[in-house]
Scaffold this motif. Structure first.
Motif, PDB file in Angstrom:
ATOM      1  N   ILE A  44       1.118  -9.153   3.647  1.00  0.00           N
ATOM      2  CA  ILE A  44       1.090  -9.963   2.426  1.00  0.00           C
ATOM      3  C   ILE A  44      -0.147  -9.642   1.582  1.00  0.00           C
ATOM      4  CG2 ILE A  44       0.885 -12.325   1.541  1.00  0.00           C
ATOM      5  CD1 ILE A  44       2.528 -13.217   4.025  1.00  0.00           C
ATOM      6  N   LEU A  45      -1.284  -9.510   2.252  1.00  0.00           N
ATOM      7  CA  LEU A  45      -2.520  -9.159   1.535  1.00  0.00           C
ATOM      8  C   LEU A  45      -2.408  -7.794   0.867  1.00  0.00           C
ATOM      9  CD1 LEU A  45      -5.216 -10.364   4.111  1.00  0.00           C
ATOM     10  CD2 LEU A  45      -4.645 -11.435   1.927  1.00  0.00           C
ATOM     11  N   GLN A  46      -1.803  -6.825   1.562  1.00  0.00           N
ATOM     12  CA  GLN A  46      -1.655  -5.479   1.015  1.00  0.00           C
ATOM     13  C   GLN A  46      -0.670  -5.462  -0.161  1.00  0.00           C
ATOM     14  OE1 GLN A  46      -3.723  -3.067   1.922  1.00  0.00           O
ATOM     15  NE2 GLN A  46      -4.585  -4.588   3.338  1.00  0.00           N
ATOM     16  N   ILE A  47       0.333  -6.338  -0.113  1.00  0.00           N
ATOM     17  CA  ILE A  47       1.273  -6.438  -1.241  1.00  0.00           C
ATOM     18  C   ILE A  47       0.546  -6.963  -2.480  1.00  0.00           C
ATOM     19  CG2 ILE A  47       3.291  -7.693  -2.121  1.00  0.00           C
ATOM     20  CD1 ILE A  47       4.429  -7.561   0.742  1.00  0.00           C
ATOM     21  N   PHE A  48      -0.303  -7.993  -2.288  1.00  0.00           N
ATOM     22  CA  PHE A  48      -1.087  -8.520  -3.407  1.00  0.00           C
ATOM     23  C   PHE A  48      -2.049  -7.471  -3.955  1.00  0.00           C
ATOM     24  CE2 PHE A  48      -0.148 -12.903  -1.716  1.00  0.00           C
ATOM     25  CZ  PHE A  48       0.554 -13.317  -2.843  1.00  0.00           C
ATOM     26  N   ASN A  49      -2.576  -6.623  -3.067  1.00  0.00           N
ATOM     27  CA  ASN A  49      -3.502  -5.558  -3.487  1.00  0.00           C
ATOM     28  C   ASN A  49      -2.769  -4.336  -4.048  1.00  0.00           C
ATOM     29  OD1 ASN A  49      -5.730  -7.053  -2.697  1.00  0.00           O
ATOM     30  ND2 ASN A  49      -5.733  -6.210  -0.615  1.00  0.00           N
ATOM     31  N   ARG A  50      -1.425  -4.370  -3.984  1.00  0.00           N
ATOM     32  CA  ARG A  50      -0.584  -3.266  -4.448  1.00  0.00           C
ATOM     33  C   ARG A  50      -0.878  -1.963  -3.705  1.00  0.00           C
ATOM     34  NH1 ARG A  50       2.282  -4.424  -8.965  1.00  0.00           N
ATOM     35  NH2 ARG A  50       1.735  -6.335 -10.082  1.00  0.00           N
ATOM     36  N   ASN A  51      -1.259  -2.098  -2.456  1.00  0.00           N
ATOM     37  CA  ASN A  51      -1.493  -0.924  -1.610  1.00  0.00           C
ATOM     38  C   ASN A  51      -0.242  -0.697  -0.768  1.00  0.00           C
ATOM     39  OD1 ASN A  51      -2.452   1.072   0.142  1.00  0.00           O
ATOM     40  ND2 ASN A  51      -4.500   0.190   0.214  1.00  0.00           N
ATOM     41  N   PHE A  52       0.730  -0.021  -1.332  1.00  0.00           N
ATOM     42  CA  PHE A  52       2.051   0.080  -0.717  1.00  0.00           C
ATOM     43  C   PHE A  52       2.074   1.036   0.479  1.00  0.00           C
ATOM     44  CE2 PHE A  52       2.888  -1.226  -5.153  1.00  0.00           C
ATOM     45  CZ  PHE A  52       3.455  -2.466  -4.871  1.00  0.00           C
ATOM     46  N   GLU A  53       1.109   1.930   0.548  1.00  0.00           N
ATOM     47  CA  GLU A  53       1.012   2.789   1.730  1.00  0.00           C
ATOM     48  C   GLU A  53       0.682   1.938   2.961  1.00  0.00           C
ATOM     49  OE1 GLU A  53      -1.646   6.520   3.440  1.00  0.00           O
ATOM     50  OE2 GLU A  53      -1.666   6.061   1.304  1.00  0.00           O
ATOM     51  N   ASN A  54      -0.244   0.995   2.799  1.00  0.00           N
ATOM     52  CA  ASN A  54      -0.587   0.096   3.904  1.00  0.00           C
ATOM     53  C   ASN A  54       0.538  -0.895   4.203  1.00  0.00           C
ATOM     54  OD1 ASN A  54      -3.053   1.311   4.235  1.00  0.00           O
ATOM     55  ND2 ASN A  54      -4.212  -0.249   3.139  1.00  0.00           N
ATOM     56  N   VAL A  55       1.314  -1.259   3.177  1.00  0.00           N
ATOM     57  CA  VAL A  55       2.483  -2.117   3.401  1.00  0.00           C
ATOM     58  C   VAL A  55       3.469  -1.401   4.320  1.00  0.00           C
ATOM     59  CG1 VAL A  55       4.496  -3.210   2.317  1.00  0.00           C
ATOM     60  CG2 VAL A  55       2.249  -3.365   1.228  1.00  0.00           C
ATOM     61  N   PHE A  56       3.652  -0.096   4.077  1.00  0.00           N
ATOM     62  CA  PHE A  56       4.525   0.705   4.937  1.00  0.00           C
ATOM     63  C   PHE A  56       3.991   0.747   6.371  1.00  0.00           C
ATOM     64  CE2 PHE A  56       5.206   4.868   6.939  1.00  0.00           C
ATOM     65  CZ  PHE A  56       6.592   4.821   7.089  1.00  0.00           C
ATOM     66  N   LEU A  57       2.678   0.895   6.526  1.00  0.00           N
ATOM     67  CA  LEU A  57       2.083   0.917   7.865  1.00  0.00           C
ATOM     68  C   LEU A  57       2.297  -0.413   8.585  1.00  0.00           C
ATOM     69  CD1 LEU A  57      -1.320   2.782   7.299  1.00  0.00           C
ATOM     70  CD2 LEU A  57       0.650   3.593   8.608  1.00  0.00           C
ATOM     71  N   CYS A  58       2.214  -1.511   7.843  1.00  0.00           N
ATOM     72  CA  CYS A  58       2.458  -2.833   8.438  1.00  0.00           C
ATOM     73  C   CYS A  58       3.914  -2.956   8.881  1.00  0.00           C
ATOM     74  CB  CYS A  58       2.125  -3.929   7.436  1.00  0.00           C
ATOM     75  SG  CYS A  58       0.359  -4.116   7.097  1.00  0.00           S
ATOM     76  N   ALA A  59       4.825  -2.479   8.042  1.00  0.00           N
ATOM     77  CA  ALA A  59       6.249  -2.524   8.399  1.00  0.00           C
ATOM     78  C   ALA A  59       6.519  -1.661   9.631  1.00  0.00           C
ATOM     79  CB  ALA A  59       7.094  -2.051   7.223  1.00  0.00           C
TER      80      ALA A  59
END
Length: 301
Positions: A44-59
């Motif tokens: 959620i924090l990475q989505i707010f930061n618009r860091n989609f590469e890290n969003v992928f890593l979380c997924a």
């Protein structure tokens, strides 16, 4: 339509089996829930930061956290609670702490610690693959403890080498720098032999290096990955050797070691086969949902 229903049924059964498997191991279930919650918060924090590469890593991490239970359900192999917890922590430490929180950079030995753990875990898995066959009554060959330990060691080292191949490929084609650089103050090379021969030229006390005439300001010569790769393989070797010794005495005394038994996977017992239980529950639910007339027709036929 029939294929869609079959797939839905399979996923429903698999979901039930995974749910039963996770809840049965209370200690690992608690660790799983905590880590999953932390990963979701991080996502959620990475989505707010618009860091989609890290969003992928979380997924990816969320998917990997299910893998131990998925293996137990599908392959009918029981992972001891201790091993399952270590696997969950390893995944979290590698992806969330290592990549997103940059522990690989902040803590110099973080990568070495994880590779040592990887060598240990892969040796445990390799050991169990052979030991399960060794204890199976359908096989007449009984392998010695030394041979089983050697196979476990070789399996662990092979996984380590394949991973280094993967890191090299990512660096070569996608420039990710997975094989981290090392600053050196002494190098030896035949490339600088003034005669053009095969004589080694040693350069010591290097304090600076330049690229295209510009100083890098690193205080030494930049090695691009070789030292990191060899260090990873060495600590993997250490982890594999440690578990191979533990496994040797485990087989020698045939399962008397309490420590080893908490880390070595074994065939799942019939009463612990949650996939079979989930299939039975699904069949019972379908029978309840069937209309009474249809049930009577089936009984008559």
């Amino acid at each position: 339509m029939k294929k869609e229903k079959r797939w839905k049924k399979r996923w429903r059964v698999m979901g039930k089996a995974l749910h039963m498997e996770i809840r049965e191991h209370k200690s690992s279930f608690i660790v799983y829930v905590i880590l999953r919650a932390l990963v979701i918060v991080m996502m959620i924090l990475q989505i707010f930061n618009r860091n989609f590469e890290n969003v992928f890593l979380c997924a990816l991490t969320l998917a990997l956290l299910i893998v131990p239970s998925f293996i137990q359900v599908n392959l009918k192999i029981e992972l001891p609670t201790g091993l399952e917890i270590i696997l969950l922590l390893f995944i979290f430490a590698a992806e969330i702490l290592g990549e997103i929180q940059a522990y690989y950079i902040r803590i110099p030995q973080w990568d070495a610690i994880l590779h040592t753990m990887n060598g240990f875990l892969m040796a445990a898995i390799g050991f169990s693959l052979v030991d399960i066959l060794n204890r199976n009554k359908r096989f007449s060959i009984q392998l010695s403890p030394v041979f089983v330990s050697i196979v476990a060691f070789c399996f662990s080292m092979t996984i380590g080498v394949v991973w280094e191949f993967f890191e090299f490929a990512m660096d070569k084609f996608f420039l990710l720098d997975m094989q981290k650089d090392t600053v050196l103050h002494t190098i030896s090379t035949v490339m600088l032999d003034p005669t053009g021969g095969n004589h080694t030229v040693i350069i010591r006390d290097i304090t600076d290096a330049a690229v295209n005439g510009e100083s890098l300001g690193l205080g030494g010569y930049l090695d691009i990955g070789l030292n990191d790769t060899m260090e990873d393989l060495f600590v993997n070797f250490v982890g594999a050797v440690i578990f191979s010794f533990i496994g040797y005495f485990y087989v020698k005394k045939r399962g008397q070691g309490k420590f080893a038994s908490r880390l070595i996977p074994r065939p799942k017992k019939a009463e612990c086969d949650y996939l079979e239980k989930a299939i039975e529950e699904e069949a019972i639910e379908e029978e309840r949902k069937e209309p009474p007339e249809q049930v009577e027709d089936i009984e008559k036929s």
